[in-house]
Design an enzyme around this catalytic site. Structure first.
Site, PDB file in Angstrom:
ATOM      1  N   ALA A 239     -13.135   4.583 -21.178  1.00 54.33           N
ATOM      2  CA  ALA A 239     -13.991   5.461 -20.370  1.00 54.33           C
ATOM      3  C   ALA A 239     -13.946   6.909 -20.852  1.00 54.33           C
ATOM      4  O   ALA A 239     -14.986   7.575 -20.925  1.00 54.33           O
ATOM      5  CB  ALA A 239     -13.579   5.378 -18.904  1.00 54.33           C
TER       6      ALA A 239
ATOM      7  N   HIS B 132     -14.887   0.882  -0.813  1.00 54.42           N
ATOM      8  CA  HIS B 132     -13.693   0.091  -0.470  1.00 54.42           C
ATOM      9  C   HIS B 132     -12.631   0.923   0.253  1.00 54.42           C
ATOM     10  O   HIS B 132     -11.475   0.518   0.311  1.00 54.42           O
ATOM     11  CB  HIS B 132     -13.096  -0.549  -1.739  1.00 54.42           C
ATOM     12  CG  HIS B 132     -13.914  -1.689  -2.284  1.00 54.42           C
ATOM     13  ND1 HIS B 132     -13.681  -2.280  -3.493  1.00 54.42           N
ATOM     14  CD2 HIS B 132     -14.974  -2.353  -1.745  1.00 54.42           C
ATOM     15  CE1 HIS B 132     -14.559  -3.257  -3.692  1.00 54.42           C
ATOM     16  NE2 HIS B 132     -15.359  -3.311  -2.645  1.00 54.42           N
TER      17      HIS B 132
ATOM     18  N   CYS C  61      -6.391   2.467  12.503  1.00 59.18           N
ATOM     19  CA  CYS C  61      -5.718   1.695  13.551  1.00 59.18           C
ATOM     20  C   CYS C  61      -6.541   0.436  13.831  1.00 59.18           C
ATOM     21  O   CYS C  61      -7.702   0.524  14.219  1.00 59.18           O
ATOM     22  CB  CYS C  61      -5.575   2.524  14.833  1.00 59.18           C
ATOM     23  SG  CYS C  61      -4.896   1.537  16.196  1.00 59.18           S
TER      24      CYS C  61
ATOM     25  N   CYS D 199      -0.084   4.485  16.613  1.00 60.03           N
ATOM     26  CA  CYS D 199      -1.375   5.167  16.447  1.00 60.03           C
ATOM     27  C   CYS D 199      -1.357   6.489  17.208  1.00 60.03           C
ATOM     28  O   CYS D 199      -1.002   6.511  18.396  1.00 60.03           O
ATOM     29  CB  CYS D 199      -2.506   4.278  16.959  1.00 60.03           C
ATOM     30  SG  CYS D 199      -4.109   5.107  16.952  1.00 60.03           S
TER      31      CYS D 199
ATOM     32  N   ARG E 109       1.423   1.684  -3.604  1.00 55.69           N
ATOM     33  CA  ARG E 109       0.217   2.150  -4.311  1.00 55.69           C
ATOM     34  C   ARG E 109      -0.055   3.619  -4.004  1.00 55.69           C
ATOM     35  O   ARG E 109      -0.505   4.368  -4.862  1.00 55.69           O
ATOM     36  CB  ARG E 109      -0.987   1.288  -3.940  1.00 55.69           C
ATOM     37  CG  ARG E 109      -0.852  -0.113  -4.544  1.00 55.69           C
ATOM     38  CD  ARG E 109      -2.113  -0.892  -4.465  1.00 55.69           C
ATOM     39  NE  ARG E 109      -3.178  -0.268  -5.229  1.00 55.69           N
ATOM     40  CZ  ARG E 109      -4.458  -0.528  -5.051  1.00 55.69           C
ATOM     41  NH1 ARG E 109      -4.826  -1.411  -4.148  1.00 55.69           N
ATOM     42  NH2 ARG E 109      -5.375   0.067  -5.777  1.00 55.69           N
TER      43      ARG E 109
ATOM     44  N   TYR F  49       0.819  -1.221   0.000  1.00 55.11           N
ATOM     45  CA  TYR F  49       0.000   0.000   0.000  1.00 55.11           C
ATOM     46  C   TYR F  49       0.848   1.264   0.000  1.00 55.11           C
ATOM     47  O   TYR F  49       0.436   2.280  -0.555  1.00 55.11           O
ATOM     48  CB  TYR F  49      -1.014  -0.030   1.155  1.00 55.11           C
ATOM     49  CG  TYR F  49      -2.144  -0.974   0.834  1.00 55.11           C
ATOM     50  CD1 TYR F  49      -3.158  -0.594  -0.040  1.00 55.11           C
ATOM     51  CD2 TYR F  49      -2.172  -2.262   1.340  1.00 55.11           C
ATOM     52  CE1 TYR F  49      -4.172  -1.464  -0.380  1.00 55.11           C
ATOM     53  CE2 TYR F  49      -3.186  -3.150   1.007  1.00 55.11           C
ATOM     54  CZ  TYR F  49      -4.183  -2.740   0.141  1.00 55.11           C
ATOM     55  OH  TYR F  49      -5.181  -3.606  -0.211  1.00 55.11           O
TER      56      TYR F  49
ATOM     57  N   GLY G 192     -16.451   0.905 -15.847  1.00 55.05           N
ATOM     58  CA  GLY G 192     -15.053   0.513 -15.629  1.00 55.05           C
ATOM     59  C   GLY G 192     -14.852  -0.513 -14.540  1.00 55.05           C
ATOM     60  O   GLY G 192     -13.862  -0.461 -13.812  1.00 55.05           O
TER      61      GLY G 192
END
Ligand code: OAD
Length: 237
Positions: A221, A109, A117, A137, A59, A56, A177
């Site tokens: 698209a 999502h 946390c 955290c 990403r 992540y 999409g």
């Protein structure tokens, strides 16, 4: 006069492909490079949190500098200019809908720009730092539970009550999409048909559920969404 009073739009990774973000199931997509069980499940996070966080972090770096494309902009314009209600439900964790100006938006999502946390459940903006196993955290000070605020396989998507409530009154559903393979989103076309809504697919190619749509247009698209929006605003599609 608007033919439809309440339009619900579901978007997926194909909408952001032309902004430079990868899809999941195309041949060079994210799930061709990674095993989703390792990087997008609670079990994968428990087994190897460093691997999940690196996935992540990468990403999120890829999301830096991306810009909304003509299809995101057209959908924002639809919401602003249409006389009925327009709700966008996105499976995408990128911020391109809001950057384009969409307001009535559900990130079912989650969002790559937020962190969560796993210990105390607090969600907050994910600043500039990389998330690491030893990240702490800010709220409960626990170490080891910081994760992106995204929904993994086996977890409940966000705001499902609101989403199903929207399907009780929608009279048009447009899927854009998305391969339509991941539930619960994969069930939205059927939910829309149950309430008598018109269903439309705008996608590069026919999705698995294409037979559930009254109308389908196939292409990129940026090439098919803007003219469809124009038809909704100014003509009868
Ligand atoms: P997929 O990768 O499954 O599907 C993307 C769809 O977009 C495919 O049907 C492509 O044909 C189409 N597509 C590709 N380029 C396009 C373009 N330029 N214009 C229009 N369509 C294009 O992605 P999603 O359906 O979004 O969830 O995937 C759904 C969920 O599965 C994701 O949210 C993610 C993933 O696993 C989680 O990680 C929990």
């Amino acid at each position: 006069m608007s033919a439809f009073q309440s339009i619900v739009i579901l978007t997926g990774a194909g909408l952001s492909a032309e902004s430079g973000l990868s899809t999941f199931r195309d041949k060079d997509g994210i799930w061709a490079q990674y095993d989703y069980r390792e990087v997008a499940t609670p079990e994968g996070f428990a087994r190897n949190p460093a691997k999940v966080l690196e996935f992540y972090n990468r990403r999120r770096r890829e999301n830096k500098g991306v810009q909304p494309n003509a299809a995101h902009l057209a959908l924002a314009r639809l919401e602003q200019a249409y006389s009925g209600d327009v709700l966008i439900i996105t499976q995408n964790i990128d911020p391109l809908h809001e950057m384009a100006g969409s307001k009535n938006l559900i990130h079912m999502h989650g969002e790559i720009g937020k962190k969560l946390c796993a210990h105390c459940g607090i969600r907050s903006d994910w600043g500039d730092e990389e998330l690491l196993v030893e990240s702490k955290c800010d709220a409960c000070a626990m170490i080891g539970g910081m994760r992106p605020d995204v929904v993994w396989f086996g977890e409940m998507p966000y705001r499902m009550e609101e989403i199903y409530e929207a399907f009780t009154r929608c009279d048009m559903f447009i899927s854009i999409g998305t391969s339509g393979t991941v539930y619960p989103a994969a069930g939205f076309a059927a939910a829309a048909r149950q309430v008598g809504a018109r269903t439309v697919e705008l996608n590069l190619e026919p999705s698995e559920g294409v037979s559930l749509f009254h109308e389908a247009r196939h292409g990129k698209a940026t090439e098919i969404v803007p003219p469809y929006v124009e038809e909704l605003l100014f003509g009868n599609p």
